[in-house]
Design a protein around this motif. Structure first.
Motif, mmCIF file in Angstrom:
data_model
loop_
_atom_site.group_PDB
_atom_site.id
_atom_site.type_symbol
_atom_site.label_atom_id
_atom_site.label_comp_id
_atom_site.label_asym_id
_atom_site.label_seq_id
_atom_site.Cartn_x
_atom_site.Cartn_y
_atom_site.Cartn_z
ATOM 1 N N HIS A 332 0.718 -1.169 0.016
ATOM 2 C CA HIS A 332 -0.051 0.214 -0.197
ATOM 3 C C HIS A 332 1.259 1.447 0.065
ATOM 4 O O HIS A 332 1.992 1.298 0.486
ATOM 5 N N ALA A 333 0.532 2.161 -1.424
ATOM 6 C CA ALA A 333 1.349 3.323 -1.149
ATOM 7 C C ALA A 333 2.817 3.436 -1.020
ATOM 8 O O ALA A 333 3.701 4.149 -0.242
ATOM 9 N N LEU A 334 3.524 2.304 -1.597
ATOM 10 C CA LEU A 334 4.990 1.549 -1.273
ATOM 11 C C LEU A 334 5.704 2.833 -2.132
ATOM 12 O O LEU A 334 5.726 3.337 -3.633
ATOM 13 N N SER A 335 6.691 3.562 -1.906
ATOM 14 C CA SER A 335 8.008 4.625 -2.203
ATOM 15 C C SER A 335 9.215 3.957 -1.983
ATOM 16 O O SER A 335 8.954 3.612 -0.763
ATOM 17 N N LEU A 336 9.908 3.967 -2.602
ATOM 18 C CA LEU A 336 11.360 3.143 -2.037
ATOM 19 C C LEU A 336 12.504 3.969 -2.976
ATOM 20 O O LEU A 336 12.548 4.145 -4.080
ATOM 21 N N ARG A 337 13.053 4.671 -2.325
ATOM 22 C CA ARG A 337 14.743 5.371 -2.753
ATOM 23 C C ARG A 337 15.605 4.369 -2.478
ATOM 24 O O ARG A 337 16.410 4.099 -1.231
ATOM 25 N N ARG A 338 16.804 4.411 -3.160
ATOM 26 C CA ARG A 338 17.772 3.985 -3.287
ATOM 27 C C ARG A 338 18.968 4.873 -3.368
ATOM 28 O O ARG A 338 19.054 4.929 -4.867
ATOM 29 N N GLY A 339 19.434 5.570 -2.802
ATOM 30 C CA GLY A 339 20.284 6.267 -2.800
ATOM 31 C C GLY A 339 20.195 7.707 -3.638
ATOM 32 O O GLY A 339 18.513 8.411 -2.562
ATOM 33 N N PRO A 340 19.993 7.863 -4.433
ATOM 34 C CA PRO A 340 19.554 9.685 -5.212
ATOM 35 C C PRO A 340 18.299 8.980 -5.789
ATOM 36 O O PRO A 340 17.297 9.818 -6.516
ATOM 37 N N VAL A 341 18.440 7.204 -6.354
ATOM 38 C CA VAL A 341 17.322 7.552 -6.945
ATOM 39 C C VAL A 341 15.269 6.781 -6.379
ATOM 40 O O VAL A 341 16.206 5.553 -5.514
ATOM 41 N N THR A 342 14.966 7.428 -6.685
ATOM 42 C CA THR A 342 13.620 6.867 -6.560
ATOM 43 C C THR A 342 13.186 5.667 -7.161
ATOM 44 O O THR A 342 12.892 5.908 -8.414
ATOM 45 N N ALA A 343 13.313 4.516 -6.117
ATOM 46 C CA ALA A 343 12.725 3.490 -7.492
ATOM 47 C C ALA A 343 11.438 2.429 -7.378
ATOM 48 O O ALA A 343 11.111 2.625 -8.284
ATOM 49 N N LEU A 344 10.794 3.145 -6.456
ATOM 50 C CA LEU A 344 9.099 3.017 -6.681
ATOM 51 C C LEU A 344 8.612 4.329 -6.123
ATOM 52 O O LEU A 344 9.295 4.519 -5.147
ATOM 53 N N ARG A 345 6.965 4.348 -6.793
ATOM 54 C CA ARG A 345 6.628 5.107 -6.078
ATOM 55 C C ARG A 345 4.866 4.591 -6.101
ATOM 56 O O ARG A 345 4.795 4.919 -7.697
ATOM 57 N N HIS A 346 4.423 4.967 -4.892
ATOM 58 C CA HIS A 346 2.902 4.583 -4.643
ATOM 59 C C HIS A 346 2.134 3.380 -5.492
ATOM 60 O O HIS A 346 1.625 3.440 -6.186
#
Length: 575
Positions: A332-346
């Motif tokens: 649910h509403a998953l966002s995930l950053r890996r360093g400077p990169v936003t790998a997953l959004r909402h």
């Protein structure tokens, strides 16, 4: 340019030669495709061209291999580096530097090329392979497919006379694979480069080959000829050839275009039949611990999200109303950053028992990151992830292994014992399973792997099979697979598909990240497309892949506008 003369290779401690009696020639300026079942010795043949076999791998090479007149027994790999460029199955084992641009330049630095030449070739290669936007990225942050393109680019920059490539498109999305193969074809046609490559996904590369070398089985001599000649007798063949054999076409088609020109009569014969994929039901699973059986078919309803409109599904009740299907996993509403990169959004996603979901999308879209979040390797930046009632990144490994299993892109990450037998015994102990459970799975997926072999000596496909068996031993309700068909031939892939369908029928949920559109067409109930870390489509397999030029399987392209997905569907309809 390349000549094999009665070549046999026996590795230290092996009872039988890995390859025996191999003899063929690769003329200058040709692209030659090496094919054969998994474990038949293709990687050994490729390694002998660059001198890695036997100088690096050890063992005994009998016969003679020459490249541009140099005998590889008397010339070590460093003495062949100016002539031969090699990319193996594992890109990570290839890298020396930390960033993309440095890696592309490293080979030229080793050969002492002038800085201005190096700069020009780096820029040309970045453009050729679509890597310009990644030039400053650390290699450790790249996806598997991006790493594979960097590995290919690093051997292109020194402009070798011969390129040796082992599964060069195995981790690439369909569009990226076409780009890489078009670059290779340009090198052959425009620069006279000689290319010898092995590839299991023949549907991608067969029509680029000038000739094919088939290694049919250990100890049998190779079969050499044109692609159409070899495909007529080959035990491994792409769907377009399989459909041609079924329809009785002669000569056999090698491309979708050739097959479409002949498919008129076949389309008429199939016209009265309904493609199975058009209604593609979810498997009816047996009850899992605490889980109710699957109910009914699915209907699609549109729901607005933060990234646009995508498909969600609710169950249509059967004649006997049942309780709502419980979810094995909820995001649910998953966002995930890996360093400077936003790998997953909402990301919003649910997975139900008995459901097989294919995660698809271009390289770097976030597929592997999503799988890693489900197994707790990457905690969410925002949002929640729940698997079998637990939060993965807060659950102990011993407990989590009974809830979710992951086979990563590099299956060797799961393997640590000295023999296959020890690996299987350890998997049984960790899972609390009956002794022999893991070994039986290995034998079912890929027969012929012996107990005493070291896991690191297995081919890429065999290694993946062993890792899959290790993950399945605990019978987790959720199974995650990242590019599970890398290194597998069509027979091994069919066995894998049968195992996964059986698990889904028993109620296991399966989520696999794959670029293999044929696998998705065979086993997936549902396809989720990702782009730039966002879900852009989510629906039944037939609905998603039929409407996608990039992700449609060969049979769909050939028989369009009829919505057939696989040769098996066509064969069943004709029967």
């Amino acid at each position: 340019m390349i000549r094999f003369e009665d070549v046999s290779v026996t590795y230290d401690g092996a009872a039988e030669p890995a390859v025996q009696g191999v003899g063929f020639e690769v003329p200058e300026g040709e692209l030659v495709l090496l094919v054969g079942p998994s474990g038949v010795g293709k990687s050994t043949v490729l390694g002998a061209v660059s001198g890695l076999v036997p100088h690096f791998t050890g063992g005994t090479l009998r016969g003679r291999v020459t490249v541009a007149g140099r005998d590889t027994r008397t010339h070590k790999p460093r003495e062949l580096a100016d002539v031969v460029g090699t990319v193996g199955q594992d890109p990570l084992a290839h890298f020396v530097t930390d960033t993309v641009e440095d890696e592309l330049a490293y080979g030229m630095e080793s050969l002492g090329l002038a800085p201005e030449v190096m700069r020009r070739r780096v820029e040309e290669t970045l453009d050729l392979l679509g890597l310009a936007g990644l030039r400053d990225r650390p290699i450790a942050t790249l996806s598997g497919g991006q790493r594979q393109r960097v590995a290919i680019g690093s051997v292109l920059t020194p402009h070798p006379q011969v390129l040796v490539l082992d599964e060069p498109t195995s981790a690439l999305d369909p569009a990226a694979a076409e780009e890489v193969l078009a670059v290779l074809q340009r090198l052959v046609h425009d620069l006279g480069t000689t290319i010898l490559l092995a590839e299991h996904r023949l549907e991608r590369v067969l029509h680029y080959a000038d000739r094919v070398v088939l290694l049919p089985a250990p100890g049998q001599p190779p079969v050499v000829g044109s692609p159409s000649e070899v495909m007529a007798v080959s035990p491994v063949f792409p769907p377009v050839v399989d459909l041609g054999r079924l329809a009785g076409w002669s000569p056999l088609p090698l491309t979708v275009r050739d097959a479409r020109r002949r498919a008129g009569d076949l389309g008429e014969r199939l016209g009265a039949s309904a493609p199975a994929g058009a209604s593609w039901p979810v498997a009816q699973p047996a009850p899992l611990q605490g889980a109710c059986a699957a109910a009914g078919s699915r209907t699609a309803e549109k729901a607005p999200t933060s990234t646009g409109r995508r498909l969600r599904f609710r169950r249509r009740p059967t004649s006997t109303p049942q309780a709502p299907q419980p979810h094995i996993a909820e995001i649910h509403a998953l966002s995930l950053r890996r360093g400077p990169v936003t790998a997953l959004r909402h990301i919003d996603l649910t997975v139900t028992p008995g459901e097989t979901i294919a995660l698809m999308g271009r390289n770097g879209a976030g597929k592997s990151t999503l799988l890693n979040s489900l197994v707790g390797l990457l905690p969410p930046t925002t949002g929640t992830v729940t698997v079998a009632g637990a939060t993965p990144h807060r659950t102990s490994p011993r407990d989590l292994v009974r809830r979710v299993g992951l086979v990563p892109q590099d299956p060797r990450d799961l393997l640590y014992a000295d023999t296959v037998a020890e690996e299987c015994a350890a998997a049984d102990r960790d899972a609390g399973a009956e002794p022999g459970t893991c070994r039986a799975l290995v034998s079912e997926l890929l027969p012929g792997i012996t107990d005493d072999i070291h896991p690191r000596d297995l081919s890429e496909g065999q290694c993946l099979t062993l890792a899959l068996a290790v993950a399945l031993t605990a019978r987790p309700p959720l199974l995650l697979l990242d590019e599970p068909t890398r290194g597998l031939d069509y027979a091994a892939k069919a066995r894998l598909g049968g195992v996964l369908r059986g698990l889904a029928t028993e109620g296991h949920a399966i989520v696999l990240a794959t670029h293999d559109v044929e696998l998705a067409a065979e086993i997936a109930h549902r396809v989720v497309l990702l782009a730039e870390g966002e879900v852009i489509a989510d629906g039944p397999t037939a609905q998603i892949v039929v409407s996608s030029p990039s992700f449609a399987p060969q049979v769909t392209k050939i028989l369009a506008p009829q919505q057939w997905l696989t040769v098996a569907e066509v064969r069943q309809a004709l029967a």
